[in-house]
Design an enzyme around this catalytic site. Structure first.
Site, PDB file in Angstrom:
ATOM      1  N   SER A 137       1.829   3.747   7.806  1.00 47.86           N
ATOM      2  CA  SER A 137       1.251   2.287   6.645  1.00 47.86           C
ATOM      3  C   SER A 137      -0.302   2.367   6.766  1.00 47.86           C
ATOM      4  O   SER A 137      -1.191   1.304   5.793  1.00 47.86           O
ATOM      5  CB  SER A 137       1.813   0.538   6.030  1.00 47.86           C
ATOM      6  OG  SER A 137       2.113   0.703   7.475  1.00 47.86           O
ATOM      7  N   HIS A 185       2.838   7.808   2.234  1.00 47.29           N
ATOM      8  CA  HIS A 185       3.878   6.440   2.004  1.00 47.29           C
ATOM      9  C   HIS A 185       4.245   5.732   1.113  1.00 47.29           C
ATOM     10  O   HIS A 185       3.891   4.685  -0.088  1.00 47.29           O
ATOM     11  CB  HIS A 185       2.499   5.753   2.872  1.00 47.29           C
ATOM     12  CG  HIS A 185       2.636   4.044   2.882  1.00 47.29           C
ATOM     13  ND1 HIS A 185       1.909   3.668   2.742  1.00 47.29           N
ATOM     14  CD2 HIS A 185       3.684   3.385   4.000  1.00 47.29           C
ATOM     15  CE1 HIS A 185       2.421   2.138   2.720  1.00 47.29           C
ATOM     16  NE2 HIS A 185       3.372   2.328   3.953  1.00 47.29           N
ATOM     17  N   GLU A 189       1.904   6.370  -2.073  1.00 51.92           N
ATOM     18  CA  GLU A 189       0.849   6.841  -1.574  1.00 51.92           C
ATOM     19  C   GLU A 189       0.585   7.951  -0.887  1.00 51.92           C
ATOM     20  O   GLU A 189       0.887   7.620   0.243  1.00 51.92           O
ATOM     21  CB  GLU A 189      -0.225   5.486  -0.535  1.00 51.92           C
ATOM     22  CG  GLU A 189      -0.017   3.926  -1.393  1.00 51.92           C
ATOM     23  CD  GLU A 189      -1.114   3.052  -0.354  1.00 51.92           C
ATOM     24  OE1 GLU A 189      -2.007   2.578  -0.762  1.00 51.92           O
ATOM     25  OE2 GLU A 189      -0.828   2.736   0.997  1.00 51.92           O
ATOM     26  N   ASN A 200      -1.995  -2.104   2.268  1.00 55.53           N
ATOM     27  CA  ASN A 200      -2.209  -2.633   3.422  1.00 55.53           C
ATOM     28  C   ASN A 200      -3.493  -3.173   3.448  1.00 55.53           C
ATOM     29  O   ASN A 200      -3.915  -4.345   4.314  1.00 55.53           O
ATOM     30  CB  ASN A 200      -1.311  -1.683   3.890  1.00 55.53           C
ATOM     31  CG  ASN A 200      -0.477  -2.174   4.441  1.00 55.53           C
ATOM     32  OD1 ASN A 200       0.332  -2.681   3.964  1.00 55.53           O
ATOM     33  ND2 ASN A 200       0.352  -1.513   4.268  1.00 55.53           N
TER      34      ASN A 200
END
Length: 492
Positions: free
Chosen positions: A121, A142, A154, A192
């Site tokens: 992540s 991800h 992702e 993130n």
């Protein structure tokens, strides 16, 4: 020639890894799931059976479909069983040394044409790929938890990823029923990199005493319209996981905004990791919303601020049975304002009677107390807000109060990300809506709030805190100066 993926390996069958294996199996793809030992393998089997069992009970799978999914997953404790897989996805703990060691082993075992993908992540995919003899065949893939439910993937390419490979992996994600967002290898990727600084900032503001834990969460949930308050979300993600992502972001950027909040570090050191440990910012209790109270014990209120807004608020108070008076005679003075009100307070004969009030959305009113405001005035103002059908969030008299102090820098980060060329407006909005459950993406929020409003709010925050990351992004400044109403109005 396009890559085809008919057999996929998944290494690590915790909640996330088992969910990823289920996603591939649901799409009709044969899966080889690997765990370190028999006990871990049985736990992984339990995750798969439990997840598909819930889907069956809810009518989202038939018995035959569930049997087909489980039948397409082969479980093993031997990495050697991955030798013929077309793609292997690792979902082991977020520890760089562990991932690098695993990829070295996968590189030795898997056939030369196999693609190796990491579900990291936040860690650099390039550094993981460098441990292999096939860095061009390594990507990030991800998924978001729970993988069978969340629609975003992702796809992360590195500077060494072969041309076309990221596109093939994105096509695979679409085959799985997911929406891919393909980006380069920066710490945190899109979601993130935007989410964690916002959550971390909430912890910083809590520690500074700007507002209470419940106040911060209520402000962002009811005021900003987010599905969950930031401190509740930190507990859900896991404070240790959040801390490590912040560390990865800070290691790359060296921005103060990315440095883990001291309070976050302290909670992690104490083993208070959020829901996984039973206690974090919250314990067993759920976030609370202030309940109704008796009618405030004042009879006269003065309302000051922008004329139209103040007049409307005064009318609502009168309809609720309160008398209005001038600021010098009233028992409570309410200053409707989006900016701090301390300078207004010192001009009054009774500055202890003044509170700032910022109406946010349709449900929240931020009640801002200056250093001169009496506790009684603060309590009375909160009671007035409840009578008028809004939820009060008591906070200190600081730039942005709560919602602006958290939301404006969050949106500014999105503008900076786009301005850097890392991701498009559409990619960022899609990623945050699908990855975080936002009702609107950051640029949709910017359009709703107004670019100038956000720019001015950021200027106020920078003037107060002098943190460079709080200054408006150059692109935002240029858009406002040019009179552009939406970033989407720029030529493509």
């Amino acid at each position: 020639m396009a890559n085809t993926f008919e057999t996929v390996g998944v290494v690590g069958l915790g909640t996330m890894g088992a969910g990823i294996a289920e996603v591939f199996a649901r799409a009709g793809i044969a899966v080889v799931g690997v765990e370190a030992d028999p006990a871990a393998l049985e736990r992984g089997r339990g995750h798969l059976e439990g997840s598909t069992g819930k889907a069956l009970a809810r009518g989202r799978l038939t018995e035959a479909e569930r049997d087909g999914i489980l039948g397409r997953v082969t479980l093993t404790t031997s990495l050697g069983d991955l030798a013929d897989c077309d793609l292997v996805v690792e979902a082991v703990p977020e520890i760089m040394d562990v991932k690098r060691s695993l990829f070295t082993e996968l590189d030795r075992i898997c056939k030369p044409s196999a693609v190796l993908a990491t579900n990291t992540s936040s860690l650099p995919v390039t550094a993981i790929a460098a441990t292999t003899s096939r860095p061009g065949r390594v990507v990030g893939m991800h998924f978001f938890n729970p993988a069978p439910v969340m629609k975003l993937v992702e796809v992360v390419r590195t500077v060494t990823t072969e041309d076309g490979l990221a596109d093939d992996v994105a096509a695979l994600a679409r085959r799985l029923g997911k929406t891919p967002v393909t980006v380069g290898d920066r710490a945190g990727f899109v979601v993130n990199r935007l989410l964690l600084p916002y959550l971390n900032h909430a912890a910083v503001l809590l520690e500074s005493g700007l507002a209470t834990r419940d106040g911060i969460d209520t402000a962002m949930r009811l005021g900003a319209g987010f599905p969950m308050g930031p401190l509740t979300l930190l507990d859900l993600i896991g404070l240790d996981t959040s801390y490590e992502i912040c560390e990865a972001l800070f290691a790359e950027s060296r921005e103060r905004r990315h440095a883990p909040a001291p309070l976050l570090r302290e909670l992690v050191a104490a083993g208070l990791l959020g829901r996984k440990s039973g206690r974090g910012f919250y314990g067993e209790e759920a976030p609370s919303t202030p309940s109704s109270e008796e009618k405030p014990s004042v009879s006269t209120v003065a309302v000051v601020g922008e004329e139209t807004e103040a007049g409307g608020f005064a009318d609502r108070l009168a309809a609720a049975g309160f008398k209005t008076a001038g600021p010098e005679e009233a028992e409570l003075v309410v200053a409707l304002s989006r900016t701090p009100v301390a300078r207004r307070a010192v001009r009054l004969a009774h500055p202890d009677r003044l509170v700032g009030l910022n109406l946010v959305g349709e449900q929240v009113a931020e009640v801002a107390s200056t250093v001169l405001t009496s506790p009684g005035a603060e309590q009375v103002a909160a009671g007035l807000v409840r009578i008028l059908g809004r939820t009060p969030v008591v906070c200190r008299d600081r730039a942005g109060f709560v919602v602006g102090a958290l939301l404006y820098p969050h949106l500014n980060d999105a503008v900076r990300m786009h301005e850097s060329g890392y991701a498009s407006v559409e990619q960022i909005d899609t990623a945050m809506r699908l990855g975080c459950g936002y009702p609107a993406g950051p640029f949709e929020m910017l359009d709703r709030l107004g670019l100038e409003t956000v720019r001015d709010g950021l200027r106020d925050l920078y003037a107060e805190y002098r943190d460079p990351s709080l200054s408006p992004a150059p692109l935002l400044e240029r858009l406002v100066t040019a009179g552009v109403r939406s970033i989407r109005d720029l030529p493509s």
